[in-house]
Scaffold this motif. Sequence first.
Motif, PDB file in Angstrom:
ATOM      1  N   LEU A 134     -14.363 -68.752 -40.936  1.00  0.00           N
ATOM      2  CA  LEU A 134     -13.718 -68.428 -39.668  1.00  0.00           C
ATOM      3  C   LEU A 134     -12.258 -68.050 -39.890  1.00  0.00           C
ATOM      4  CD1 LEU A 134     -14.023 -68.297 -36.601  1.00  0.00           C
ATOM      5  CD2 LEU A 134     -13.345 -70.708 -36.540  1.00  0.00           C
ATOM      6  N   LEU A 135     -11.595 -68.769 -40.764  1.00  0.00           N
ATOM      7  CA  LEU A 135     -10.203 -68.464 -41.098  1.00  0.00           C
ATOM      8  C   LEU A 135     -10.088 -67.075 -41.730  1.00  0.00           C
ATOM      9  CD1 LEU A 135      -7.276 -69.665 -41.304  1.00  0.00           C
ATOM     10  CD2 LEU A 135      -7.897 -70.339 -43.607  1.00  0.00           C
ATOM     11  N   LEU A 136     -10.995 -66.758 -42.618  1.00  0.00           N
ATOM     12  CA  LEU A 136     -10.999 -65.442 -43.254  1.00  0.00           C
ATOM     13  C   LEU A 136     -11.254 -64.340 -42.232  1.00  0.00           C
ATOM     14  CD1 LEU A 136     -10.816 -63.917 -45.946  1.00  0.00           C
ATOM     15  CD2 LEU A 136     -13.277 -64.196 -46.145  1.00  0.00           C
ATOM     16  N   GLY A 137     -12.173 -64.575 -41.305  1.00  0.00           N
ATOM     17  CA  GLY A 137     -12.459 -63.584 -40.265  1.00  0.00           C
ATOM     18  C   GLY A 137     -11.275 -63.364 -39.341  1.00  0.00           C
ATOM     19  N   CYS A 138     -10.639 -64.444 -38.914  1.00  0.00           N
ATOM     20  CA  CYS A 138      -9.456 -64.324 -38.040  1.00  0.00           C
ATOM     21  C   CYS A 138      -8.302 -63.643 -38.768  1.00  0.00           C
ATOM     22  CB  CYS A 138      -9.024 -65.697 -37.547  1.00  0.00           C
ATOM     23  SG  CYS A 138     -10.142 -66.430 -36.360  1.00  0.00           S
ATOM     24  N   GLY A 139      -8.136 -63.971 -40.032  1.00  0.00           N
ATOM     25  CA  GLY A 139      -7.073 -63.343 -40.817  1.00  0.00           C
ATOM     26  C   GLY A 139      -7.309 -61.855 -41.008  1.00  0.00           C
ATOM     27  N   SER A 140      -8.550 -61.479 -41.237  1.00  0.00           N
ATOM     28  CA  SER A 140      -8.874 -60.056 -41.383  1.00  0.00           C
ATOM     29  C   SER A 140      -8.625 -59.312 -40.076  1.00  0.00           C
ATOM     30  CB  SER A 140     -10.333 -59.889 -41.796  1.00  0.00           C
ATOM     31  OG  SER A 140     -10.564 -60.494 -43.029  1.00  0.00           O
ATOM     32  N   PHE A 141      -9.013 -59.937 -38.969  1.00  0.00           N
ATOM     33  CA  PHE A 141      -8.791 -59.325 -37.667  1.00  0.00           C
ATOM     34  C   PHE A 141      -7.295 -59.179 -37.383  1.00  0.00           C
ATOM     35  CE2 PHE A 141      -8.115 -59.800 -33.069  1.00  0.00           C
ATOM     36  CZ  PHE A 141      -8.769 -58.658 -32.630  1.00  0.00           C
ATOM     37  N   ALA A 142      -6.520 -60.223 -37.636  1.00  0.00           N
ATOM     38  CA  ALA A 142      -5.078 -60.185 -37.380  1.00  0.00           C
ATOM     39  C   ALA A 142      -4.395 -59.145 -38.264  1.00  0.00           C
ATOM     40  CB  ALA A 142      -4.460 -61.561 -37.599  1.00  0.00           C
ATOM     41  N   THR A 143      -4.814 -59.064 -39.529  1.00  0.00           N
ATOM     42  CA  THR A 143      -4.234 -58.069 -40.434  1.00  0.00           C
ATOM     43  C   THR A 143      -4.509 -56.658 -39.931  1.00  0.00           C
ATOM     44  OG1 THR A 143      -4.495 -59.548 -42.324  1.00  0.00           O
ATOM     45  CG2 THR A 143      -4.248 -57.208 -42.803  1.00  0.00           C
ATOM     46  N   THR A 144      -5.740 -56.419 -39.514  1.00  0.00           N
ATOM     47  CA  THR A 144      -6.108 -55.106 -39.005  1.00  0.00           C
ATOM     48  C   THR A 144      -5.327 -54.754 -37.738  1.00  0.00           C
ATOM     49  OG1 THR A 144      -8.327 -55.406 -39.902  1.00  0.00           O
ATOM     50  CG2 THR A 144      -8.045 -53.687 -38.244  1.00  0.00           C
ATOM     51  N   MET A 145      -5.187 -55.712 -36.856  1.00  0.00           N
ATOM     52  CA  MET A 145      -4.468 -55.455 -35.600  1.00  0.00           C
ATOM     53  C   MET A 145      -2.985 -55.178 -35.850  1.00  0.00           C
ATOM     54  SD  MET A 145      -6.710 -55.313 -33.351  1.00  0.00           S
ATOM     55  CE  MET A 145      -5.604 -55.073 -32.004  1.00  0.00           C
ATOM     56  N   PHE A 146      -2.341 -55.987 -36.693  1.00  0.00           N
ATOM     57  CA  PHE A 146      -0.922 -55.764 -36.980  1.00  0.00           C
ATOM     58  C   PHE A 146      -0.702 -54.431 -37.681  1.00  0.00           C
ATOM     59  CE2 PHE A 146      -0.233 -60.566 -36.940  1.00  0.00           C
ATOM     60  CZ  PHE A 146       0.291 -60.538 -35.661  1.00  0.00           C
ATOM     61  N   ALA A 147      -1.584 -54.085 -38.607  1.00  0.00           N
ATOM     62  CA  ALA A 147      -1.441 -52.812 -39.310  1.00  0.00           C
ATOM     63  C   ALA A 147      -1.649 -51.630 -38.353  1.00  0.00           C
ATOM     64  CB  ALA A 147      -2.427 -52.737 -40.462  1.00  0.00           C
ATOM     65  N   SER A 148      -2.610 -51.740 -37.449  1.00  0.00           N
ATOM     66  CA  SER A 148      -2.833 -50.635 -36.517  1.00  0.00           C
ATOM     67  C   SER A 148      -1.693 -50.511 -35.503  1.00  0.00           C
ATOM     68  CB  SER A 148      -4.169 -50.802 -35.793  1.00  0.00           C
ATOM     69  OG  SER A 148      -4.149 -51.931 -34.965  1.00  0.00           O
ATOM     70  N   ILE A 149      -1.128 -51.626 -35.073  1.00  0.00           N
ATOM     71  CA  ILE A 149       0.036 -51.568 -34.181  1.00  0.00           C
ATOM     72  C   ILE A 149       1.204 -50.899 -34.901  1.00  0.00           C
ATOM     73  CG2 ILE A 149       1.782 -52.958 -33.007  1.00  0.00           C
ATOM     74  CD1 ILE A 149      -0.475 -54.973 -32.373  1.00  0.00           C
ATOM     75  N   GLY A 150       1.454 -51.297 -36.140  1.00  0.00           N
ATOM     76  CA  GLY A 150       2.531 -50.677 -36.914  1.00  0.00           C
ATOM     77  C   GLY A 150       2.297 -49.193 -37.121  1.00  0.00           C
ATOM     78  N   TYR A 151       1.063 -48.806 -37.393  1.00  0.00           N
ATOM     79  CA  TYR A 151       0.735 -47.392 -37.584  1.00  0.00           C
ATOM     80  C   TYR A 151       0.989 -46.593 -36.315  1.00  0.00           C
ATOM     81  CZ  TYR A 151      -2.040 -43.216 -38.407  1.00  0.00           C
ATOM     82  OH  TYR A 151      -2.448 -41.925 -38.520  1.00  0.00           O
ATOM     83  N   ASN A 152       0.554 -47.135 -35.191  1.00  0.00           N
ATOM     84  CA  ASN A 152       0.729 -46.435 -33.915  1.00  0.00           C
ATOM     85  C   ASN A 152       2.209 -46.298 -33.549  1.00  0.00           C
ATOM     86  OD1 ASN A 152      -1.974 -45.925 -33.415  1.00  0.00           O
ATOM     87  ND2 ASN A 152      -2.272 -47.902 -32.427  1.00  0.00           N
ATOM     88  N   ILE A 153       3.000 -47.293 -33.845  1.00  0.00           N
ATOM     89  CA  ILE A 153       4.431 -47.219 -33.542  1.00  0.00           C
ATOM     90  C   ILE A 153       5.117 -46.181 -34.434  1.00  0.00           C
ATOM     91  CG2 ILE A 153       6.604 -48.502 -33.674  1.00  0.00           C
ATOM     92  CD1 ILE A 153       5.051 -50.957 -32.697  1.00  0.00           C
ATOM     93  N   ILE A 154       4.751 -46.155 -35.704  1.00  0.00           N
ATOM     94  CA  ILE A 154       5.376 -45.200 -36.625  1.00  0.00           C
ATOM     95  C   ILE A 154       4.977 -43.772 -36.286  1.00  0.00           C
ATOM     96  CG2 ILE A 154       5.357 -44.421 -39.037  1.00  0.00           C
ATOM     97  CD1 ILE A 154       5.411 -47.341 -39.848  1.00  0.00           C
ATOM     98  N   LYS A 155       3.731 -43.557 -35.845  1.00  0.00           N
ATOM     99  CA  LYS A 155       3.272 -42.201 -35.532  1.00  0.00           C
ATOM    100  C   LYS A 155       3.939 -41.617 -34.294  1.00  0.00           C
ATOM    101  CE  LYS A 155       0.451 -40.158 -37.454  1.00  0.00           C
ATOM    102  NZ  LYS A 155       0.604 -39.180 -38.517  1.00  0.00           N
ATOM    103  N   ARG A 156       4.532 -42.423 -33.435  1.00  0.00           N
ATOM    104  CA  ARG A 156       5.169 -41.912 -32.211  1.00  0.00           C
ATOM    105  C   ARG A 156       6.505 -41.333 -32.490  1.00  0.00           C
ATOM    106  NH1 ARG A 156       3.768 -46.061 -27.359  1.00  0.00           N
ATOM    107  NH2 ARG A 156       1.567 -46.047 -27.744  1.00  0.00           N
TER     108      ARG A 156
END
Length: 58
Positions: A36-58
């Motif tokens: 469960l910890l690994l799943g939550c960590g993978s989800f959080a990593t993906t979300m933070f990376a996608s937020i950062g990507y979207n902010i940089i692309k603007r």
Amino acid sequence: MLGKFFYDLAKLVFAAMVLGGVVPLFTDSLKMEYGLLLGCGSFATTMFASIGYNIIKR
């Protein structure tokens, strides 16, 4: 600058989850909580990376 912050946050979450996921391999205590910890960590990593990507692309 905010996008880089989210990328760095994603890297930190990923590193913490890798270290947290490696410990049970050496202690022979594989439990459901570690998965469960690994799943939550993978989800959080993906979300933070996608937020950062979207902010940089603007």
